[in-house]
Structures are given as C-alpha cells and as structure tokens.
Design a protein around this motif. Structure first.
Motif, PDB file in Angstrom:
ATOM      1  N   GLU A 107       0.828  -1.204   0.000  1.00 11.53           N
ATOM      2  CA  GLU A 107       0.000   0.000   0.000  1.00 11.53           C
ATOM      3  C   GLU A 107       0.866   1.259   0.000  1.00 11.53           C
ATOM      4  O   GLU A 107       0.538   2.246  -0.662  1.00 11.53           O
ATOM      5  N   GLY A 135      -1.834  -5.477  -5.507  1.00 13.10           N
ATOM      6  CA  GLY A 135      -1.397  -4.803  -4.299  1.00 13.10           C
ATOM      7  C   GLY A 135      -1.715  -5.677  -3.108  1.00 13.10           C
ATOM      8  O   GLY A 135      -2.401  -6.695  -3.230  1.00 13.10           O
ATOM      9  N   THR A 136      -1.224  -5.296  -1.939  1.00 11.52           N
ATOM     10  CA  THR A 136      -1.551  -6.059  -0.733  1.00 11.52           C
ATOM     11  C   THR A 136      -1.399  -5.198   0.509  1.00 11.52           C
ATOM     12  O   THR A 136      -0.550  -4.297   0.556  1.00 11.52           O
ATOM     13  N   GLU A 137      -2.236  -5.495   1.492  1.00 14.33           N
ATOM     14  CA  GLU A 137      -2.093  -4.925   2.829  1.00 14.33           C
ATOM     15  C   GLU A 137      -1.353  -5.897   3.739  1.00 14.33           C
ATOM     16  O   GLU A 137      -1.007  -5.558   4.861  1.00 14.33           O
ATOM     17  N   SER A 195      -6.299  -6.443  -4.679  1.00 12.26           N
ATOM     18  CA  SER A 195      -5.468  -6.682  -3.501  1.00 12.26           C
ATOM     19  C   SER A 195      -5.526  -8.158  -3.115  1.00 12.26           C
ATOM     20  O   SER A 195      -6.570  -8.807  -3.227  1.00 12.26           O
ATOM     21  N   TRP A 229      -8.358   1.881  -0.031  1.00 13.35           N
ATOM     22  CA  TRP A 229      -8.601   0.456  -0.251  1.00 13.35           C
ATOM     23  C   TRP A 229     -10.095   0.202  -0.123  1.00 13.35           C
ATOM     24  O   TRP A 229     -10.766   0.745   0.763  1.00 13.35           O
TER      25      TRP A 229
END
Length: 371
Positions: A107, A135-137, A195, A229
């Motif tokens: 992020e 993407g990724t958290e 994500s 997000w």
C-alpha cells in the motif's frame, strides 16, 4: 570453383547450427516468477519469488513429485535498482527476470512511489508489460509463501494464474500492468488494483489448514493518487457494469434460491444538467438453479432485480465516500461531452449522479433431477 563455393556455404551452416553460444542451462539460473516491492522509512524493500522449473509438473511414474520449495529473496536500498543489485551480489546462481509473471506492491508503494515503480519497469528490458499487477495490505512474504493444492507448484495459484481461477467466477477485474500504465495518466476514471490476502479457513489437506492466497478487494487509484482500499463487498457493483463478466452466481432468500446471471449487458446514458448525471440500464438472462422455497419466477425476478440495484448503489456510495469514480461513469462524459462541464464537475460522483437505474432480468427455470 562452383564446387568449392558450395562446400564453403554448406560448411558455414554447421557453424550456426552447432548450438546457442553463451546459452545457460536451466539449472544454472535463478528463475524469478514474482517481484514484490515495499517502501518504509525512506527505503525500498524488494522481494523475489523463485521456483525450481526443473520440478514443476514433472512426472515420476504415475504421480507428481513432491512440491518443490519456494525461494524468497529480500533486500533493501534507497532505490529499487540498488536493492536488486544487493540481491544480485549475494545469490548462488544468477537472477533471471524473463519469467516474471506477477508484480506485487504494498500500500505504501501504491500511495507514494508509483513513479519509481513505473520508471524501474520501463527501464528493465526483461520485465514484460503483460505481467499481472496486484497490491496487498499483508506482508509480501506471506503472499509469496501462499500454498497451492495437492503438492502443485505455486504457479497454480491466484498470484500467477488469476485469469484461470477467476474466468467463471468474475467479481473484481484482474489487471495486467500494460492496462494499468495505459490508464494511469488518464484525467478521469479509476483503476482498481486487485489486492491479495491469505485465507486459511476454507481448505485443509488432511488436518493441516492451507494458506491460500485470495483476492480481498482493490486499491482505487485516480489521477495518479491512491484514493483508498475498497473491500470486495463494497466493489460488488463492478460486475454488473463490466463487459468481462460471464456467469455470475447469486443467492437469494437466505441462500434458499440460486440463480446464474449470464453475461449482463449495460447501457450508460449521460443526462444534461448543472452537472452530469446518468441513466443506467442493466439487462440479462438468468437461469434458476435452486428453489428450495418454491418461489414463483415473478417473485424471484423482483428480488434479483432489487439485489442488483442495491449492489450498484452500494458501490456508488463508496465512490462518494472516497471521492473516486469506481464504476468509471465519468469516462463516457469526458470522451463524448467534454465541452459541457469542466473536469472537477465531471469527477463529481455521488448517489444523486444516478438519475435513473433500470434493471431488467429474464429468468428461465432449469432445475432437473436425475432419474
């Protein structure tokens, strides 16, 4: 003389057919399949995922070999290239980037460092523009350690094969890097970077739970800025206005009724006023596959149309909250009615922007029992 020339020409061909000069054997390189990028405290952290291609899908008699391990590399640097240089200086086998299928961004990178990312990818001749972009958290290493089923390679996971896994279960559109970069500098509309997260609640092999990588939502990017997000539940309206949606399973009446909506068709019309508003029409055929409550077709039709209507409005509400056009309604206004409103007015999307929303479903009953 002619005979001598013929001998020289034939001999020269053997030189070119003798092999590929400088070619490396597959076991003498580290084949990177995914790249992860994070940014914190003024430094980039780069991650690589590499697989042993010699073991992938190789048969030993009638059974697959044991699942080959996943190699994960990590290094930090002030720039992306300097971090990769540190990795390259410490590997046992040279890194090869020509097989990278996926680029995964944190992020923080999406929020503040997309310029550095686009420059790095554009300058690296081995990185292809048709890579998947996510993407990724989550921690990037946990995504790269995600498991596949039955000792299959990690190539058979959503990280590397999202098109195969999502083909008949469309929800959030998956994204290739070339599609992202072609839309990134557009003055209107929103790009959704899907994500990824890790889920271990649905599958287990024997008694061991499987850490499966799943799509959890998406990062909304508009005018080169991260707007926030958005969860899968809040993006539920996307599928009804997408040209890529095929068969969409829907459950109604506390999951006692199930239908499959087939290739919904959308119509978007711009309505004049102080600011642009829209007439949305969604039409589709649907097949009834379960009806435990013995509901009539008319009842199910009304409930299904209500469900689709609420899905679209839910995503519109989220658009208003984060100030991003998640459904990309403004794109049509900008392309065909640009002279009527300024850009700020075109960007303004809220519930009042939907002048009229019409959902028209035709349901066919297709419940057959084995005899």
């Amino acid at each position: 003389m002619r005979r001598i020339l013929l001998i020289i020409m034939i001999s020269s061909q053997f030189v070119f057919l003798s092999g590929c000069w400088g070619a490396r054997e597959i076991q003498t390189q580290t084949f990177i399949t995914a790249i992860g990028l994070d940014y914190a405290d003024g430094e980039f952290t780069v991650y690589i995922q590499a697989l042993n291609f010699a073991n992938i899908a190789k048969l030993d008699g009638d059974s697959f070999l044991q699942h080959s391990p996943v190699l994960i590399g990590e290094a930090k640097g002030k720039t992306i290239q300097s971090a990769f240089s540190k990795l390259e200086q410490n590997v046992a086998l040279p890194l090869y980037y020509g097989h990278v299928k996926t680029i995964l961004l944190s992020e923080n990178v999406i929020k503040d460092q997309m310029k550095a990312v686009t420059e790095f990818i554009g300058q690296n001749s081995f990185l292809r523009y048709n890579c998947w972009l996510f993407g990724t958290e989550f921690d990037i290493k946990s995504i790269f350690r995600g498991e596949s089923f039955l000792n299959n390679s990690s190539l058979y996971s959503v990280v590397h094969s999202p098109d195969t896994l999502n083909k008949n279960n469309f929800f959030i559109p998956i994204l290739r890097y070339n599609k992202f970069i072609s839309s990134y500098h557009q003055p209107v509309g929103t790009i959704i970077i899907p994500s990824l997260g890790v889920n271990n609640t649905h599958f287990a092999e024997d008694e061991k739970k499987k850490n499966v990588v799943v799509i959890t939502g998406g990062f909304a990017v508009s005018q080169q800025q991260l707007k926030g997000w958005v969860s899968k539940e809040e993006l539920v309206g996307l599928k009804w206005l997408s040209k890529d949606a095929t068969n969409i399973p829907i459950s109604l009446y506390d999951e006692n009724v199930s239908v499959i909506v087939q290739k919904p068709k959308k119509t978007i019309k711009v309505v004049n006023g102080n600011k642009p508003s829209y007439l949305l029409i969604v039409k589709s055929d649907a097949v009834l596959t379960q009806n435990e409550d013995d509901k009539s077709i008319d009842e199910i039709k009304i409930e299904l149309e209500k469900k689709i209507n609420n899905d679209i409005l839910k995503t519109i509400e989220k658009s208003e909250e984060i100030k991003a056009d998640l459904l990309n309604l403004s794109e049509k206004t900008y392309r065909y009615h640009y002279n009527k409103w300024d850009l700020n007015t075109i960007h303004s999307i809220d519930k009042e922007s939907i002048k009229n929303l019409q959902v028209k479903m035709h349901i066919e009953q297709n419940i057959n029992y084995k005899r």
